[in-house]
Design a protein around this motif. Structure first.
Motif, PDB file in Angstrom:
ATOM      1  N   ILE A 145      72.368  26.614 -39.677  1.00  0.00           N
ATOM      2  CA  ILE A 145      71.237  26.083 -40.103  1.00  0.00           C
ATOM      3  C   ILE A 145      69.883  26.947 -40.101  1.00  0.00           C
ATOM      4  O   ILE A 145      69.438  27.585 -39.007  1.00  0.00           O
ATOM      5  CB  ILE A 145      70.771  24.711 -39.439  1.00  0.00           C
ATOM      6  CG1 ILE A 145      71.847  23.801 -39.510  1.00  0.00           C
ATOM      7  CG2 ILE A 145      69.520  24.264 -39.971  1.00  0.00           C
ATOM      8  CD1 ILE A 145      71.685  22.723 -38.709  1.00  0.00           C
ATOM      9  N   HIS A 146      69.350  27.320 -41.162  1.00  0.00           N
ATOM     10  CA  HIS A 146      68.048  28.124 -40.806  1.00  0.00           C
ATOM     11  C   HIS A 146      66.808  27.006 -41.031  1.00  0.00           C
ATOM     12  O   HIS A 146      66.868  26.059 -41.995  1.00  0.00           O
ATOM     13  CB  HIS A 146      67.884  29.003 -42.403  1.00  0.00           C
ATOM     14  CG  HIS A 146      66.645  29.645 -42.201  1.00  0.00           C
ATOM     15  ND1 HIS A 146      66.471  30.889 -41.631  1.00  0.00           N
ATOM     16  CD2 HIS A 146      65.372  29.542 -43.042  1.00  0.00           C
ATOM     17  CE1 HIS A 146      65.216  31.247 -42.053  1.00  0.00           C
ATOM     18  NE2 HIS A 146      64.705  30.535 -42.817  1.00  0.00           N
ATOM     19  N   GLY A 147      66.074  27.103 -40.102  1.00  0.00           N
ATOM     20  CA  GLY A 147      64.915  26.349 -39.784  1.00  0.00           C
ATOM     21  C   GLY A 147      63.752  26.967 -40.325  1.00  0.00           C
ATOM     22  O   GLY A 147      63.379  27.957 -40.151  1.00  0.00           O
ATOM     23  N   THR A 148      62.667  26.176 -40.944  1.00  0.00           N
ATOM     24  CA  THR A 148      61.571  26.602 -41.581  1.00  0.00           C
ATOM     25  C   THR A 148      60.575  25.368 -41.751  1.00  0.00           C
ATOM     26  O   THR A 148      61.006  24.432 -41.285  1.00  0.00           O
ATOM     27  CB  THR A 148      61.636  27.251 -42.800  1.00  0.00           C
ATOM     28  OG1 THR A 148      60.354  28.102 -43.249  1.00  0.00           O
ATOM     29  CG2 THR A 148      62.055  26.525 -43.944  1.00  0.00           C
ATOM     30  N   GLN A 183      67.469  41.010 -39.924  1.00  0.00           N
ATOM     31  CA  GLN A 183      68.429  39.935 -40.303  1.00  0.00           C
ATOM     32  C   GLN A 183      67.790  38.562 -40.527  1.00  0.00           C
ATOM     33  O   GLN A 183      66.656  38.391 -39.794  1.00  0.00           O
ATOM     34  CB  GLN A 183      69.711  39.917 -39.400  1.00  0.00           C
ATOM     35  CG  GLN A 183      70.327  41.468 -39.144  1.00  0.00           C
ATOM     36  CD  GLN A 183      71.503  41.366 -38.086  1.00  0.00           C
ATOM     37  OE1 GLN A 183      71.237  40.809 -37.016  1.00  0.00           O
ATOM     38  NE2 GLN A 183      72.590  41.695 -38.758  1.00  0.00           N
ATOM     39  N   ILE A 184      68.509  38.021 -41.063  1.00  0.00           N
ATOM     40  CA  ILE A 184      67.849  36.599 -41.474  1.00  0.00           C
ATOM     41  C   ILE A 184      68.697  35.679 -40.129  1.00  0.00           C
ATOM     42  O   ILE A 184      69.795  35.927 -39.822  1.00  0.00           O
ATOM     43  CB  ILE A 184      68.630  35.941 -42.547  1.00  0.00           C
ATOM     44  CG1 ILE A 184      68.232  36.554 -43.862  1.00  0.00           C
ATOM     45  CG2 ILE A 184      68.209  34.362 -42.749  1.00  0.00           C
ATOM     46  CD1 ILE A 184      68.813  36.503 -45.068  1.00  0.00           C
ATOM     47  N   HIS A 185      67.840  34.839 -39.687  1.00  0.00           N
ATOM     48  CA  HIS A 185      68.384  33.915 -38.259  1.00  0.00           C
ATOM     49  C   HIS A 185      68.737  32.775 -38.585  1.00  0.00           C
ATOM     50  O   HIS A 185      67.897  31.719 -39.313  1.00  0.00           O
ATOM     51  CB  HIS A 185      66.990  34.002 -37.408  1.00  0.00           C
ATOM     52  CG  HIS A 185      66.863  35.311 -36.785  1.00  0.00           C
ATOM     53  ND1 HIS A 185      66.871  36.684 -37.444  1.00  0.00           N
ATOM     54  CD2 HIS A 185      67.021  35.773 -35.378  1.00  0.00           C
ATOM     55  CE1 HIS A 185      66.578  37.642 -36.531  1.00  0.00           C
ATOM     56  NE2 HIS A 185      66.825  37.021 -35.336  1.00  0.00           N
ATOM     57  N   LEU A 186      69.800  32.044 -38.306  1.00  0.00           N
ATOM     58  CA  LEU A 186      70.060  31.066 -38.316  1.00  0.00           C
ATOM     59  C   LEU A 186      70.737  30.421 -36.779  1.00  0.00           C
ATOM     60  O   LEU A 186      71.027  30.931 -36.178  1.00  0.00           O
ATOM     61  CB  LEU A 186      71.329  30.615 -39.504  1.00  0.00           C
ATOM     62  CG  LEU A 186      70.995  31.276 -40.832  1.00  0.00           C
ATOM     63  CD1 LEU A 186      71.695  32.527 -40.738  1.00  0.00           C
ATOM     64  CD2 LEU A 186      71.619  30.430 -41.933  1.00  0.00           C
ATOM     65  N   ALA A 187      70.699  29.088 -36.779  1.00  0.00           N
ATOM     66  CA  ALA A 187      71.221  28.388 -35.519  1.00  0.00           C
ATOM     67  C   ALA A 187      72.488  27.727 -35.974  1.00  0.00           C
ATOM     68  O   ALA A 187      72.829  27.312 -36.970  1.00  0.00           O
ATOM     69  CB  ALA A 187      70.234  27.339 -35.170  1.00  0.00           C
ATOM     70  N   LYS A 188      73.269  27.399 -34.736  1.00  0.00           N
ATOM     71  CA  LYS A 188      74.634  26.697 -34.689  1.00  0.00           C
ATOM     72  C   LYS A 188      74.540  25.288 -35.151  1.00  0.00           C
ATOM     73  O   LYS A 188      75.579  24.540 -35.423  1.00  0.00           O
ATOM     74  CB  LYS A 188      75.379  27.063 -33.538  1.00  0.00           C
ATOM     75  CG  LYS A 188      75.932  28.632 -33.496  1.00  0.00           C
ATOM     76  CD  LYS A 188      76.733  28.629 -31.975  1.00  0.00           C
ATOM     77  CE  LYS A 188      77.173  29.836 -32.031  1.00  0.00           C
ATOM     78  NZ  LYS A 188      78.196  29.853 -30.587  1.00  0.00           N
ATOM     79  N   GLY A 189      73.338  24.839 -35.062  1.00  0.00           N
ATOM     80  CA  GLY A 189      73.355  23.245 -35.163  1.00  0.00           C
ATOM     81  C   GLY A 189      71.637  22.912 -35.095  1.00  0.00           C
ATOM     82  O   GLY A 189      71.026  23.824 -35.124  1.00  0.00           O
ATOM     83  N   ARG A 190      71.336  21.625 -35.232  1.00  0.00           N
ATOM     84  CA  ARG A 190      70.161  21.198 -35.473  1.00  0.00           C
ATOM     85  C   ARG A 190      69.326  21.292 -33.960  1.00  0.00           C
ATOM     86  O   ARG A 190      70.078  21.307 -32.940  1.00  0.00           O
ATOM     87  CB  ARG A 190      70.183  19.451 -35.493  1.00  0.00           C
ATOM     88  CG  ARG A 190      70.716  19.310 -37.009  1.00  0.00           C
ATOM     89  CD  ARG A 190      70.947  17.786 -37.202  1.00  0.00           C
ATOM     90  NE  ARG A 190      69.870  17.052 -36.731  1.00  0.00           N
ATOM     91  CZ  ARG A 190      68.633  16.753 -37.637  1.00  0.00           C
ATOM     92  NH1 ARG A 190      69.030  17.170 -38.947  1.00  0.00           N
ATOM     93  NH2 ARG A 190      67.762  16.031 -37.580  1.00  0.00           N
ATOM     94  N   PRO A 191      68.205  21.213 -33.855  1.00  0.00           N
ATOM     95  CA  PRO A 191      67.146  21.406 -32.646  1.00  0.00           C
ATOM     96  C   PRO A 191      67.647  20.221 -31.495  1.00  0.00           C
ATOM     97  O   PRO A 191      67.823  19.216 -32.091  1.00  0.00           O
ATOM     98  CB  PRO A 191      65.928  21.294 -33.237  1.00  0.00           C
ATOM     99  CG  PRO A 191      65.835  21.704 -34.586  1.00  0.00           C
ATOM    100  CD  PRO A 191      67.005  21.302 -35.125  1.00  0.00           C
TER     101      PRO A 191
END
Length: 284
Positions: free
Chosen positions: A178-181, A202-210
Motif C-alpha cells: 500500500i502506498h499512503g498519501t 524509490q517509491i515507498h509502500l507499506a505491507k499493510g494498513r496503518p
C-alpha cells in the motif's frame, strides 16, 4: 524667493551632505559585497520544543537520507557513514542533550537507534576504512528513504514472483503493498497517471494498513488515501521491488522514469477502508 527658502550657503551644505551620505552608503555596500559571507548556522532538525532525542533522530534522518553532501560527509554506496564524522558536524553538535548543553555522544545515538519505533537506522562496527572489515569504528546508515544518488546498495531483500507470497499479504489472488498519501497528492497522481518517486531514490509502500499488526514503517499514520499496488503482477512484468530491514516495500518504478503506472494500482480506499477509486486496467 520665498521667505522660508534656505540661504544659498545652507543649500550648498545640504547638497554636500547628501553627496557625502550617498558616498558612504556606496562604500558600505561595496565592503559588504566584498566581505566573505558567513555560512548559515547549522540547525538541528525538528522543532525547538522537541525533546533532545527526537531532535537527534530527525537530524540523523536528514543527514543520512539527504544531507551528506551538504554536510561534507563521505557516504558509501551501502549508505554507511562514519559515526564520529556525523557527531562532529555543527548541525549535530548544537543539539543540547541535557541542561548542561552537552552535545550528542555515540551512546546517545545508540539509544536513538534502538528506540526508534520505525527502525530507520542501522549501526555496525568496522575498521576506520570500512564497516565490512573487523574493527571498533562505529558506522551508521538510514535503511530507506534516501534521495542521495550515490547510495545504490542497501542490501534490501529482493522480491520475486517466487518469494512474494512469503513477504506480502494476499487478497483476491493479489499480493499487495500500500502506498499512503493525502487527497490532494492523490489527485496529482491521478492527473499524472502514475506513482512517482519524486526526490527519493524509490517509491515507498507499506505491507499493510496503518496500525496493522507487525507494520513498522512505510507510510504516515495520517494518510487519507491508500493505494493498493498489485506487486505480484508488477513483478511478473519485470518491475523490481525490494523490502528494507524495517519492512518498507520499495521500487524504483519502471525503467529510468521513476514512475509506477496506475495500471498496477488495483483500487484506492480512504482511511476507513471505503473504496474511492478502482483501476479497471488492473483487472484486464
Amino acid at each position: 524667493m520665498a521667505d522660508d527658502a534656505a540661504p544659498p550657503g545652507d543649500a550648498a551644505r545640504t547638497r554636500e551632505q547628501a553627496k557625502q551620505w550617498k558616498k558612504e552608503r556606496k562604500l558600505l555596500a561595496q565592503k559588504k559585497a566584498q566581505a566573505p559571507q558567513d555560512a548559515p548556522r547549522a540547525k538541528a532538525q525538528g522543532r525547538v520544543a522537541d525533546p533532545p532525542d527526537v531532535q537527534l533522530s530527525k537530524t540523523l534522518s536528514y543527514i543520512l537520507r539527504h544531507g551528506t553532501q551538504k554536510e561534507h560527509l563521505e557516504v558509501r554506496a551501502d549508505g554507511y557513514v562514519r559515526l564520529d564524522a556525523v557527531l562532529a558536524r555543527p548541525r549535530v553538535q548544537k543539539i543540547a542533550m541535557d541542561d548542561t548543553g552537552r552535545s550528542p555522544s555515540s551512546d546517545d545515538v545508540e539509544v536513538v537507534v534502538q528506540d526508534n519505533a520505525k527502525k530507520r537506522f542501522e549501526l555496525t562496527s568496522g575498521s576506520d576504512a570500512s564497516p565490512t572489515d573487523d574493527g571498533t569504528c562505529r558506522w551508521i546508515r538510514a535503511v530507506q528513504g534516501h534521495s542521495i544518488a550515490a547510495i545504490t546498495d542497501l542490501s534490501h531483500t529482493s522480491l520475486t514472483t517466487s518469494n512474494v507470497g512469503e513477504h506480502l499479504a494476499e487478497e483476491n489472488g493479489m499480493h499487495y503493498a500500500i502506498h499512503g498519501t493525502d487527497e490532494s497528492a492523490f489527485e496529482q497522481i491521478l492527473a499524472s497517471g502514475a506513482l512517482k518517486r519524486m526526490q527519493r531514490n524509490q517509491i515507498h509502500l507499506a505491507k499493510g494498513r496503518p496500525g496493522a499488526s507487525g507494520l513498522i514503517s512505510g507510510m504516515r499514520q495520517r494518510c487519507s488515501r491508500l493505494l493498493y499496488v498489485d506487486v505480484g503482477r508488477a513483478l511478473s512484468d519485470g518491475v523490481p521491488f525490494g523490502i528494507s530491514s524495517n519492512g518498507v516495500v520499495l521500487t524504483p518504478g519502471v525503467g529510468d522514469t521513476g514512475a509506477l503506472p496506475l495500471s498496477y494500482v488495483s483500487y484506492v480506499t480512504d482511511a476507513e477502508g471505503r473504496q474511492v477509486w478502482t483501476c479497471h486496467a488492473s483487472t484486464q
